[in-house]
Design an enzyme around this catalytic site. Structure first.
Site, PDB file in Angstrom:
ATOM      1  N   GLU A  97       5.474  -3.818   7.629  1.00  0.00           N
ATOM      2  CA  GLU A  97       5.380  -2.631   6.782  1.00  0.00           C
ATOM      3  C   GLU A  97       6.405  -1.620   7.273  1.00  0.00           C
ATOM      4  O   GLU A  97       6.424  -1.283   8.457  1.00  0.00           O
ATOM      5  CB  GLU A  97       3.961  -2.062   6.844  1.00  0.00           C
ATOM      6  CG  GLU A  97       3.799  -0.660   6.304  1.00  0.00           C
ATOM      7  CD  GLU A  97       4.180  -0.512   4.835  1.00  0.00           C
ATOM      8  OE1 GLU A  97       5.088   0.308   4.552  1.00  0.00           O
ATOM      9  OE2 GLU A  97       3.600  -1.202   3.985  1.00  0.00           O
ATOM     10  N   GLY A 110      11.176  -5.287   5.905  1.00  0.00           N
ATOM     11  CA  GLY A 110      10.868  -6.696   5.667  1.00  0.00           C
ATOM     12  C   GLY A 110      12.098  -7.541   5.417  1.00  0.00           C
ATOM     13  O   GLY A 110      12.158  -8.714   5.808  1.00  0.00           O
ATOM     14  N   ASP A 147       3.849  -8.296  -0.811  1.00  0.00           N
ATOM     15  CA  ASP A 147       2.959  -7.310  -1.422  1.00  0.00           C
ATOM     16  C   ASP A 147       3.696  -5.977  -1.412  1.00  0.00           C
ATOM     17  O   ASP A 147       3.366  -5.062  -0.672  1.00  0.00           O
ATOM     18  CB  ASP A 147       1.661  -7.257  -0.607  1.00  0.00           C
ATOM     19  CG  ASP A 147       0.632  -6.316  -1.199  1.00  0.00           C
ATOM     20  OD1 ASP A 147       0.924  -5.669  -2.214  1.00  0.00           O
ATOM     21  OD2 ASP A 147      -0.466  -6.213  -0.627  1.00  0.00           O
ATOM     22  N   SER A 148       4.734  -5.909  -2.225  1.00  0.00           N
ATOM     23  CA  SER A 148       5.681  -4.791  -2.143  1.00  0.00           C
ATOM     24  C   SER A 148       5.407  -3.729  -3.196  1.00  0.00           C
ATOM     25  O   SER A 148       4.661  -3.953  -4.153  1.00  0.00           O
ATOM     26  CB  SER A 148       7.102  -5.322  -2.338  1.00  0.00           C
ATOM     27  OG  SER A 148       7.229  -5.890  -3.626  1.00  0.00           O
ATOM     28  N   THR A 149       6.059  -2.581  -3.023  1.00  0.00           N
ATOM     29  CA  THR A 149       6.080  -1.565  -4.068  1.00  0.00           C
ATOM     30  C   THR A 149       7.042  -2.033  -5.159  1.00  0.00           C
ATOM     31  O   THR A 149       7.571  -3.139  -5.110  1.00  0.00           O
ATOM     32  CB  THR A 149       6.550  -0.215  -3.490  1.00  0.00           C
ATOM     33  OG1 THR A 149       7.807  -0.428  -2.821  1.00  0.00           O
ATOM     34  CG2 THR A 149       5.550   0.332  -2.488  1.00  0.00           C
ATOM     35  N   ASP A 150       7.285  -1.180  -6.138  1.00  0.00           N
ATOM     36  CA  ASP A 150       8.202  -1.533  -7.225  1.00  0.00           C
ATOM     37  C   ASP A 150       9.647  -1.584  -6.715  1.00  0.00           C
ATOM     38  O   ASP A 150       9.946  -1.077  -5.638  1.00  0.00           O
ATOM     39  CB  ASP A 150       8.058  -0.518  -8.368  1.00  0.00           C
ATOM     40  CG  ASP A 150       6.674  -0.590  -8.998  1.00  0.00           C
ATOM     41  OD1 ASP A 150       6.187  -1.711  -9.195  1.00  0.00           O
ATOM     42  OD2 ASP A 150       6.083   0.464  -9.280  1.00  0.00           O
ATOM     43  N   GLN A 154       8.880   8.094   1.964  1.00  0.00           N
ATOM     44  CA  GLN A 154       8.268   8.330   0.657  1.00  0.00           C
ATOM     45  C   GLN A 154       7.156   9.370   0.750  1.00  0.00           C
ATOM     46  O   GLN A 154       6.655   9.680   1.825  1.00  0.00           O
ATOM     47  CB  GLN A 154       7.688   7.023   0.110  1.00  0.00           C
ATOM     48  CG  GLN A 154       6.691   6.352   1.043  1.00  0.00           C
ATOM     49  CD  GLN A 154       6.665   4.850   0.900  1.00  0.00           C
ATOM     50  OE1 GLN A 154       7.004   4.305  -0.139  1.00  0.00           O
ATOM     51  NE2 GLN A 154       6.261   4.154   1.951  1.00  0.00           N
ATOM     52  N   HIS A 157      -5.973  -7.931  -4.824  1.00  0.00           N
ATOM     53  CA  HIS A 157      -6.002  -8.600  -3.521  1.00  0.00           C
ATOM     54  C   HIS A 157      -6.595 -10.005  -3.602  1.00  0.00           C
ATOM     55  O   HIS A 157      -6.144 -10.904  -2.890  1.00  0.00           O
ATOM     56  CB  HIS A 157      -6.726  -7.717  -2.497  1.00  0.00           C
ATOM     57  CG  HIS A 157      -5.982  -6.460  -2.207  1.00  0.00           C
ATOM     58  ND1 HIS A 157      -6.529  -5.203  -2.342  1.00  0.00           N
ATOM     59  CD2 HIS A 157      -4.686  -6.261  -1.826  1.00  0.00           C
ATOM     60  CE1 HIS A 157      -5.619  -4.291  -2.033  1.00  0.00           C
ATOM     61  NE2 HIS A 157      -4.492  -4.909  -1.728  1.00  0.00           N
TER      62      HIS A 157
END
EC number: 2.5.1.16
Length: 284
Positions: A106, A138, A155-158, A31, A62
């Site tokens: 990650e 993950g 705690d992911s991105t979209d 990315q 958080h």
């Protein structure tokens, strides 16, 4: 000449922040990563042109993704965090002396490296001896785990690009398997407000409900996320986040938080009617 960071929230809505400097721009294997500096929000970082973290409002996200499960079961010892390359979730977890192990998975090492360099505010505890970082997918990591964790935080991105697999039925099933018999799963649940985000939220909620007997949704106001109205999912094999909230035990820890408190914990599960209706409707 003025510089502005602009993010498209829908075809008809954009969100902008005036930028003082661009501190970093690069492309990883997965990315595009950018770091900016602004007067209003301090330093902030984006992935593929989407806001991830700002120094000014990161405490909200958080606090809410970490302290809700920890106040529900203060005995949590072994935690898996998926995503969270900025380090903010891990930072909050390390404040609990009772936590013995934090595995962080990650996919993109460059995200962690960049956040360590430019965002020490969130990345400050990644060197804690209890933290073990795995640079891998993950989805694949969790496949190999069984009856191991007290808490999994996604705690992911979209749900597109590198984070896409973290919204699948297979992934949630593997999370269920990886949790102990009283385990808790918490995930960022997207926004209910704009249609494209609401669709992802409904799909994730439906899939999680297929595995977990207790499945709730809670909310927070995060100014730099699309619409500002953001949801989190709480799923568990045993604990109800309201009935099992241990306010006395959590408050006795003496943790100083900027957003979370145990009164807010009770209130954040009270959802607006339009959100309740979205969650009740089956995903088309």
């Amino acid at each position: 000449m003025e510089l502005w960071y602009t993010e498209q929230h829908t075809e008809d809505v954009r969100f902008s922040i005036k930028v003082d400097n661009q501190l970093y721009s690069g492309q990883s294997e997965f990315q595009r990563i950018d770091v900016f500096e602004s007067k209003e929000f301090g330093k902030f970082f984006t992935l593929d042109g989407l806001m991830m973290v700002t120094e000014k409002d990161e405490f909200i996200y958080h606090d809410m993704i970490t302290h809700i499960p920890m106040a529900t079961n203060p005995k949590i010892k072994n935690v898996l965090v998926i995503g969270a390359g900025d380090g903010g979730t891990v930072r909050e977890l390390t404040r609990y002396e009772t936590i013995e192990n934090i595995d962080m998975v990650e996919i993109d090492k460059l995200v962690v490296d960049i956040c360590k360099e430019y965002l020490p505010q969130t990345a400050s505890k990644l060197e804690d001896p209890r933290v073990h970082i795995y640079y891998e997918d993950g989805l694949k990591f969790v496949r190999t785990k069984e009856n191991e964790y007290d808490l999994i935080i996604v705690d992911s991105t979209d749900p597109f690009g590198p984070g896409e697999g973290l919204f699948t039925k297979e992934f949630y099933g593997n999370c269920f398997k990886a949790l102990k018999e009283d385990g808790i799963l918490v995930n960022q649940h997207e926004s209910p407000y704009y249609a494209s985000y609401a669709k992802s939220m409904k799909r994730a909620h439906k899939r999680i409900k297929e595995f977990f007997p207790i499945c709730k949704v809670y909310q927070a106001h995060i100014p730099t996320y699309p619409s500002g109205h953001w949801l989190f999912g709480f799923a568990s094999k045993k604990y109800d986040p309201i009935e099992d909230l241990n306010s006395e035990a959590w408050n006795a820890l003496g943790l100083q938080t900027k957003y979370y408190n145990t009164d807010l914990h009770m209130g954040c599960f009270a959802l607006p009617n339009y959100v309740k209706e979205l969650l009740e409707k089956e995903e088309e």
